[in-house]
Design a protein around this motif. Sequence first.
Motif, PDB file in Angstrom:
ATOM      1  N   ILE A  51      -4.343   2.567  -0.579  1.00 43.29           N
ATOM      2  CA  ILE A  51      -5.552   2.300   0.160  1.00 43.29           C
ATOM      3  C   ILE A  51      -6.557   3.697   0.095  1.00 43.29           C
ATOM      4  CG2 ILE A  51      -7.505   1.899   1.332  1.00 43.29           C
ATOM      5  CD1 ILE A  51      -6.544  -0.009   2.517  1.00 43.29           C
ATOM      6  N   LEU A  52      -5.920   4.420   0.487  1.00 43.23           N
ATOM      7  CA  LEU A  52      -5.919   6.138   0.701  1.00 43.23           C
ATOM      8  C   LEU A  52      -5.668   6.674  -0.899  1.00 43.23           C
ATOM      9  CD1 LEU A  52      -4.000   7.727   4.193  1.00 43.23           C
ATOM     10  CD2 LEU A  52      -6.670   6.993   3.409  1.00 43.23           C
ATOM     11  N   LEU A  53      -4.829   5.943  -1.615  1.00 43.95           N
ATOM     12  CA  LEU A  53      -5.168   6.892  -3.141  1.00 43.95           C
ATOM     13  C   LEU A  53      -5.481   5.987  -4.343  1.00 43.95           C
ATOM     14  CD1 LEU A  53      -0.666   6.468  -2.793  1.00 43.95           C
ATOM     15  CD2 LEU A  53      -2.420   8.518  -2.826  1.00 43.95           C
ATOM     16  N   ASN A  54      -6.761   5.362  -3.700  1.00 46.72           N
ATOM     17  CA  ASN A  54      -8.045   4.390  -4.431  1.00 46.72           C
ATOM     18  C   ASN A  54      -7.249   3.692  -4.901  1.00 46.72           C
ATOM     19  OD1 ASN A  54     -10.181   5.875  -3.208  1.00 46.72           O
ATOM     20  ND2 ASN A  54      -9.570   7.023  -5.257  1.00 46.72           N
ATOM     21  N   ALA A  55      -6.200   2.915  -4.836  1.00 46.84           N
ATOM     22  CA  ALA A  55      -5.349   1.778  -5.790  1.00 46.84           C
ATOM     23  C   ALA A  55      -5.631   0.337  -4.283  1.00 46.84           C
ATOM     24  CB  ALA A  55      -3.972   2.264  -5.881  1.00 46.84           C
ATOM     25  N   ASP A  56      -6.846  -0.104  -5.265  1.00 48.37           N
ATOM     26  CA  ASP A  56      -7.268  -1.182  -4.199  1.00 48.37           C
ATOM     27  C   ASP A  56      -6.400  -2.517  -4.491  1.00 48.37           C
ATOM     28  OD1 ASP A  56      -8.111  -1.203  -6.462  1.00 48.37           O
ATOM     29  OD2 ASP A  56     -10.597  -1.536  -5.839  1.00 48.37           O
ATOM     30  N   PHE A  57      -6.077  -2.865  -5.704  1.00 52.31           N
ATOM     31  CA  PHE A  57      -5.391  -3.550  -6.769  1.00 52.31           C
ATOM     32  C   PHE A  57      -3.474  -4.193  -5.791  1.00 52.31           C
ATOM     33  CE2 PHE A  57      -2.578  -5.994  -9.204  1.00 52.31           C
ATOM     34  CZ  PHE A  57      -2.750  -7.690  -9.187  1.00 52.31           C
ATOM     35  N   VAL A  58      -3.348  -2.304  -5.993  1.00 49.97           N
ATOM     36  CA  VAL A  58      -1.853  -2.284  -5.628  1.00 49.97           C
ATOM     37  C   VAL A  58      -1.893  -2.709  -3.985  1.00 49.97           C
ATOM     38  CG1 VAL A  58       0.559  -0.817  -5.761  1.00 49.97           C
ATOM     39  CG2 VAL A  58      -1.673  -1.123  -7.269  1.00 49.97           C
ATOM     40  N   ALA A  61      -2.129  -6.733  -3.738  1.00 43.99           N
ATOM     41  CA  ALA A  61      -1.150  -7.096  -3.858  1.00 43.99           C
ATOM     42  C   ALA A  61       0.689  -6.842  -3.450  1.00 43.99           C
ATOM     43  CB  ALA A  61      -0.643  -6.668  -5.435  1.00 43.99           C
ATOM     44  N   GLN A  62      -0.267  -5.968  -2.319  1.00 49.00           N
ATOM     45  CA  GLN A  62       1.699  -5.269  -1.174  1.00 49.00           C
ATOM     46  C   GLN A  62       1.315  -6.625   0.009  1.00 49.00           C
ATOM     47  OE1 GLN A  62       3.377  -2.852  -1.589  1.00 49.00           O
ATOM     48  NE2 GLN A  62       3.970  -3.145   0.701  1.00 49.00           N
ATOM     49  N   ILE A  63       0.061  -6.273   0.106  1.00 51.01           N
ATOM     50  CA  ILE A  63      -0.410  -7.091   1.842  1.00 51.01           C
ATOM     51  C   ILE A  63      -0.071  -8.441   1.547  1.00 51.01           C
ATOM     52  CG2 ILE A  63      -1.987  -7.772   3.126  1.00 51.01           C
ATOM     53  CD1 ILE A  63      -3.005  -5.457   3.809  1.00 51.01           C
ATOM     54  N   LEU A  64      -0.431  -8.785   0.153  1.00 45.29           N
ATOM     55  CA  LEU A  64      -0.181 -10.866  -0.376  1.00 45.29           C
ATOM     56  C   LEU A  64       1.349 -10.936  -0.415  1.00 45.29           C
ATOM     57  CD1 LEU A  64      -3.390 -10.940  -2.488  1.00 45.29           C
ATOM     58  CD2 LEU A  64      -3.491 -12.258  -0.361  1.00 45.29           C
ATOM     59  N   ILE A  65       1.824  -9.595  -1.728  1.00 44.54           N
ATOM     60  CA  ILE A  65       3.062 -10.379  -2.306  1.00 44.54           C
ATOM     61  C   ILE A  65       4.227 -10.030  -1.034  1.00 44.54           C
ATOM     62  CG2 ILE A  65       4.672  -9.583  -3.722  1.00 44.54           C
ATOM     63  CD1 ILE A  65       2.590  -9.738  -6.089  1.00 44.54           C
ATOM     64  N   TYR A  66       4.395  -8.507  -0.087  1.00 45.53           N
ATOM     65  CA  TYR A  66       5.500  -8.339   0.828  1.00 45.53           C
ATOM     66  C   TYR A  66       5.025  -8.817   2.072  1.00 45.53           C
ATOM     67  CZ  TYR A  66       7.248  -4.974  -3.177  1.00 45.53           C
ATOM     68  OH  TYR A  66       7.811  -4.817  -4.511  1.00 45.53           O
ATOM     69  N   VAL A  67       4.175  -8.619   2.270  1.00 47.69           N
ATOM     70  CA  VAL A  67       3.589  -9.227   3.749  1.00 47.69           C
ATOM     71  C   VAL A  67       3.542 -10.782   3.963  1.00 47.69           C
ATOM     72  CG1 VAL A  67       2.642  -8.764   5.865  1.00 47.69           C
ATOM     73  CG2 VAL A  67       2.440  -7.199   4.283  1.00 47.69           C
ATOM     74  N   GLY A  68       2.428 -11.164   2.684  1.00 52.17           N
ATOM     75  CA  GLY A  68       2.790 -12.757   2.987  1.00 52.17           C
ATOM     76  C   GLY A  68       3.372 -13.798   2.422  1.00 52.17           C
ATOM     77  N   ALA A  69       4.352 -13.104   1.638  1.00 50.44           N
ATOM     78  CA  ALA A  69       5.747 -14.159   0.882  1.00 50.44           C
ATOM     79  C   ALA A  69       7.126 -13.453   1.388  1.00 50.44           C
ATOM     80  CB  ALA A  69       5.367 -13.911  -0.438  1.00 50.44           C
ATOM     81  N   SER A 131     -13.379  -0.190  -9.378  1.00 53.10           N
ATOM     82  CA  SER A 131     -12.075  -0.998  -9.347  1.00 53.10           C
ATOM     83  C   SER A 131     -11.419  -1.017 -10.109  1.00 53.10           C
ATOM     84  CB  SER A 131     -12.199  -2.560  -8.815  1.00 53.10           C
ATOM     85  OG  SER A 131     -11.366  -3.281  -8.792  1.00 53.10           O
ATOM     86  N   THR A 132      -9.707  -1.057 -10.279  1.00 55.38           N
ATOM     87  CA  THR A 132      -8.837  -0.886 -10.994  1.00 55.38           C
ATOM     88  C   THR A 132      -8.388  -2.359 -11.331  1.00 55.38           C
ATOM     89  OG1 THR A 132      -6.676  -0.799  -9.491  1.00 55.38           O
ATOM     90  CG2 THR A 132      -8.252   0.693 -11.231  1.00 55.38           C
TER      91      THR A 132
END
Length: 197
Positions: A51-58, A61-69, A131-132
């Motif tokens: 988020i600090l790097l302005n990579a909102d999608f990544v 995806a980090q939270i949804l895929i790695y933390v959530g799955a 947004s990217t």
Amino acid sequence: MNLAEGVQIVSFGILAVMMLGAALGVVLLNQIVYSAFLLGGVFMSISGLYILLNADFVAAAQILIYVGAVNVLILFAIMLVNKKEEFKPVRNRWIRQGATALVCVGLLALLSTMVLATPWAVDTTTVNASSTIIQIGKHFFSDFLLPFELASVLLLMAMVGAIILARRDFIPERKATTTEVETALTLPERPRELSGS
């Protein structure tokens, strides 16, 4: 330095300390459940850095895929298996520990060299604040469609393999009798009522 840069530096410091502390907890704790929970903390800290790097999608995806799955799957696997194994002393353990320490020091030296040799200056005049997600979606379904689909097929094969390995314990093993062994190698006969008509 203005207020925004100060907030970013403080946020980066807090996230870096959280990530390093949780990563050390993953490696050093004896309880594997605590290590799995701290791994979720590492993943969330990394998403904060994105988020600090302005990579909102990544970051999402980090939270949804790695933390959530992935992390939840690891926790389920740990809690379902619940296998306790007694510690058995290994002969010449110091050789393994020395080799591991040597590899870790070598990796640290390589990464430190890379960090010091990389020019980290960034031109902030051309930063795009939009947004990217739209650009990533276009690339996924045009330029990278084949690798995207191959990754989904690979994940499907891994899931089917994991289900087969997990279900193998529930299949009872039955000894085959001699008649079953003889009939297993022959073709089944056609039913009588169908063969006459």
